[in-house]
Design a protein around this motif. Structure first.
Motif, mmCIF file in Angstrom:
data_model
loop_
_atom_site.group_PDB
_atom_site.id
_atom_site.type_symbol
_atom_site.label_atom_id
_atom_site.label_comp_id
_atom_site.label_asym_id
_atom_site.label_seq_id
_atom_site.Cartn_x
_atom_site.Cartn_y
_atom_site.Cartn_z
ATOM 1 N N ARG A 18 0.840 -1.214 0.000
ATOM 2 C CA ARG A 18 0.000 0.000 0.000
ATOM 3 C C ARG A 18 0.869 1.257 0.000
ATOM 4 N NH1 ARG A 18 -5.017 -0.891 -0.423
ATOM 5 N NH2 ARG A 18 -6.038 -2.725 0.427
ATOM 6 N N THR A 25 1.103 6.876 -6.572
ATOM 7 C CA THR A 25 -0.040 7.756 -6.789
ATOM 8 C C THR A 25 0.346 9.218 -6.564
ATOM 9 O OG1 THR A 25 -1.615 6.023 -6.233
ATOM 10 C CG2 THR A 25 -2.391 8.287 -6.024
ATOM 11 N N THR A 65 -4.613 -7.688 -6.252
ATOM 12 C CA THR A 65 -4.319 -7.265 -4.889
ATOM 13 C C THR A 65 -3.327 -6.115 -4.926
ATOM 14 O OG1 THR A 65 -2.429 -8.746 -4.645
ATOM 15 C CG2 THR A 65 -4.612 -9.630 -4.024
ATOM 16 N N ALA A 66 -3.262 -5.400 -3.829
ATOM 17 C CA ALA A 66 -2.280 -4.324 -3.719
ATOM 18 C C ALA A 66 -0.867 -4.877 -3.860
ATOM 19 C CB ALA A 66 -2.439 -3.611 -2.380
ATOM 20 N N ALA A 111 -5.109 0.349 -8.882
ATOM 21 C CA ALA A 111 -5.047 0.435 -7.417
ATOM 22 C C ALA A 111 -6.228 1.234 -6.889
ATOM 23 C CB ALA A 111 -3.728 1.076 -6.983
ATOM 24 N N ARG A 112 -6.578 2.281 -7.581
ATOM 25 C CA ARG A 112 -7.732 3.087 -7.176
ATOM 26 C C ARG A 112 -8.995 2.248 -7.203
ATOM 27 N NH1 ARG A 112 -8.953 8.846 -9.914
ATOM 28 N NH2 ARG A 112 -7.350 9.501 -8.440
ATOM 29 N N SER A 113 -9.112 1.380 -8.181
ATOM 30 C CA SER A 113 -10.310 0.532 -8.278
ATOM 31 C C SER A 113 -10.365 -0.493 -7.138
ATOM 32 C CB SER A 113 -10.381 -0.174 -9.635
ATOM 33 O OG SER A 113 -9.421 -1.198 -9.732
ATOM 34 N N LEU A 114 -9.214 -0.860 -6.585
ATOM 35 C CA LEU A 114 -9.200 -1.771 -5.426
ATOM 36 C C LEU A 114 -9.831 -1.115 -4.215
ATOM 37 C CD1 LEU A 114 -5.604 -3.329 -5.435
ATOM 38 C CD2 LEU A 114 -7.731 -4.368 -6.249
ATOM 39 N N ASP A 115 -9.626 0.177 -4.108
ATOM 40 C CA ASP A 115 -10.148 0.925 -2.954
ATOM 41 C C ASP A 115 -11.600 1.323 -3.143
ATOM 42 O OD1 ASP A 115 -7.675 0.728 -1.725
ATOM 43 O OD2 ASP A 115 -6.964 2.609 -2.588
ATOM 44 N N ALA A 117 -12.713 3.513 -5.181
ATOM 45 C CA ALA A 117 -12.866 4.938 -5.519
ATOM 46 C C ALA A 117 -13.214 5.111 -6.979
ATOM 47 C CB ALA A 117 -11.587 5.692 -5.199
#
Length: 117
Positions: A18, A25, A65-66, A111-115, A117
């Motif tokens: 992360r 990011t 996964t991250a 990564a944004r899509s994992l969260d 957002a």
């Protein structure tokens, strides 16, 4: 069902992944994704790169996964550095981004899509 110890990511590994994604990011993701939102051509290019990243990580068969995304980004970046690439010293011109930065921007989008957002 018990999961073997070797199959469980440690808290430190998750935190490290992360942290890697957060640094990526901050360095290119925020500005790059904002530019992509304003430029349909760039957004399409980022989407194509994201599909390629997802493919290489078997994202259709197992959830991203991250840790997988961070490892991928670090691997791409390290390979580029070994071949003489140097990170940009200033703002990136997102009107004609180089392949590597577009690929890393795609990792940021994933990564944004994992969260969520």
């Amino acid at each position: 069902m018990r999961v073997p110890f070797t199959r469980v990511a440690s808290r430190t590994a998750v935190d490290s992944a992360r942290s890697t994604l957060a640094a990526l990011t901050v360095s290119i993701g925020t500005v790059g994704l904002t530019a992509a939102a304003a430029r349909p051509g760039l957004l399409a290019l980022v989407d194509q790169h994201a599909a390629a990243v997802r493919d290489s990580l078997d994202g259709d068969r197992q959830p991203l996964t991250a840790a997988a995304l961070a490892g991928y980004a670090e691997g791409v970046r390290e390979a580029a550095l070994e071949h003489g690439w140097t990170p940009p010293g200033g703002p990136v011109d997102w009107s004609e981004p180089e392949w590597l930065l577009t690929r890393l921007l795609a990792v940021c989008a994933l990564a944004r899509s994992l969260d969520g957002a």
